[in-house]
Write a protein that holds these residues in place. Structure first.
Motif, mmCIF file in Angstrom:
data_model
loop_
_atom_site.group_PDB
_atom_site.id
_atom_site.type_symbol
_atom_site.label_atom_id
_atom_site.label_comp_id
_atom_site.label_asym_id
_atom_site.label_seq_id
_atom_site.Cartn_x
_atom_site.Cartn_y
_atom_site.Cartn_z
ATOM 1 N N GLN A 280 0.846 -1.210 0.000
ATOM 2 C CA GLN A 280 0.000 0.000 0.000
ATOM 3 C C GLN A 280 0.882 1.262 0.000
ATOM 4 N N ILE A 281 1.951 1.243 0.797
ATOM 5 C CA ILE A 281 2.837 2.410 0.875
ATOM 6 C C ILE A 281 3.602 2.570 -0.439
ATOM 7 N N ALA A 282 4.062 1.451 -1.000
ATOM 8 C CA ALA A 282 4.789 1.498 -2.276
ATOM 9 C C ALA A 282 3.900 2.064 -3.384
ATOM 10 N N GLU A 283 2.622 1.690 -3.355
ATOM 11 C CA GLU A 283 1.701 2.207 -4.391
ATOM 12 C C GLU A 283 1.496 3.713 -4.239
ATOM 13 N N ALA A 284 1.420 4.177 -2.983
ATOM 14 C CA ALA A 284 1.282 5.619 -2.746
ATOM 15 C C ALA A 284 2.527 6.357 -3.256
ATOM 16 N N LEU A 285 3.705 5.762 -3.050
ATOM 17 C CA LEU A 285 4.949 6.372 -3.538
ATOM 18 C C LEU A 285 4.992 6.358 -5.067
ATOM 19 N N HIS A 286 4.517 5.265 -5.627
ATOM 20 C CA HIS A 286 4.516 5.103 -7.087
ATOM 21 C C HIS A 286 3.642 6.183 -7.740
ATOM 22 N N SER A 287 2.507 6.466 -7.110
ATOM 23 C CA SER A 287 1.625 7.488 -7.688
ATOM 24 C C SER A 287 2.270 8.874 -7.578
ATOM 25 N N LEU A 288 3.096 9.081 -6.531
ATOM 26 C CA LEU A 288 3.831 10.346 -6.412
ATOM 27 C C LEU A 288 4.828 10.505 -7.554
ATOM 28 N N GLN A 289 5.488 9.387 -7.909
ATOM 29 C CA GLN A 289 6.482 9.438 -8.988
ATOM 30 C C GLN A 289 5.843 9.921 -10.286
ATOM 31 N N ASP A 290 4.567 9.580 -10.469
ATOM 32 C CA ASP A 290 3.868 9.951 -11.708
ATOM 33 C C ASP A 290 3.318 11.374 -11.662
ATOM 34 N N SER A 291 3.381 12.017 -10.477
ATOM 35 C CA SER A 291 2.716 13.315 -10.336
ATOM 36 C C SER A 291 3.554 14.470 -10.901
ATOM 37 N N GLY A 292 4.848 14.202 -11.109
ATOM 38 C CA GLY A 292 5.708 15.243 -11.693
ATOM 39 C C GLY A 292 6.147 16.303 -10.700
#
Length: 224
Positions: free
Chosen positions: A52-64
């Protein structure tokens, strides 16, 4: 991709992903003193779901979102940032936090939700932090600014140990303050104290992170 994040250290992720520290704060993960732990181990150690935490970080990576990557800046620039953004700031924050804590303890000391002992804890932390920052300002930072190499290892070892002690003080602070959460009927002084504590906690963790995971690591890299 999330799988790959699980094996990286919290300190590495805090450097790599802008905004990662906000997520670590929300899950109460220590990315500064505990920055060497992998995301998987740190999450499992707190009975959290690492995916769950990794997915939250992953979505941050895509936010620019962007922030300076201090790993690529000269030591002089990072040191100047640490001095103005954190050393000077802590010296402003702590006297006021101690004053507010004494007031809250004096007025509300009989309540079970009152953080009795907080003012003394902050006073001890202020003294430890002042001595620690002076070591950096008078010993380590001048050495690094003169490009001194491996002989900085002994002072860095001492400073890392003191960072761990600051981390332990923050843990005690969280226990005393119910994770810096004021009771529903808290007065304005109590709320102002806890707002200040949240800011101080975030600043101190970011300060330690930039030293442990960037400045110290860069300083100890072998010179070619």
């Amino acid at each position: 991709m999330s799988q790959n994040l699980l094996e990286q250290s919290l300190g590495q992720l805090a450097c790599d992903i802008p905004g990662a520290t906000r997520i670590f704060h929300s899950f109460k993960l220590d990315f500064c003193c505990g920055g060497h732990k992998s995301l998987r181990d740190a999450a499992l150690g707190k009975a959290l779901d690492p995916v769950q935490i990794a997915e939250a970080l992953h979505s941050l990576q895509d936010s620019g979102e962007t922030q300076p990557d201090w790993r690529n800046e000269p030591a002089q620039q990072l040191i100047a940032h640490l001095l103005t953004r954190y050393h000077a700031r802590h010296r402003e924050q702590l006297p006021e936090l101690i004053r507010l804590a004494r007031r809250v303890e004096h007025v509300h000391g009989a309540r079970s939700s009152c953080p009795n002992g907080l003012a003394d804890l902050l006073t001890d932390l202020q003294q430890e932090l002042e001595g620690h920052m002076l070591k950096e300002e008078q010993v380590l930072f001048p050495l690094l600014q003169h490009g001194v190499g491996p002989q900085v290892a002994p002072p860095i070892q001492v400073l890392r140990f003191e960072h761990d002690q600051h981390g332990e003080a923050l843990e005690k602070l969280l226990v005393l303050t119910n994770h810096i959460t004021p009771p529903a009927d808290a007065c304005n002084t109590w709320r102002a104290l806890y707002r200040g504590l949240l800011e101080f906690r975030d600043d101190l963790m970011q300060h330690i992170h930039l030293e442990n995971n960037v400045l110290f690591i860069n300083a100890l890299k072998p010179r070619h």
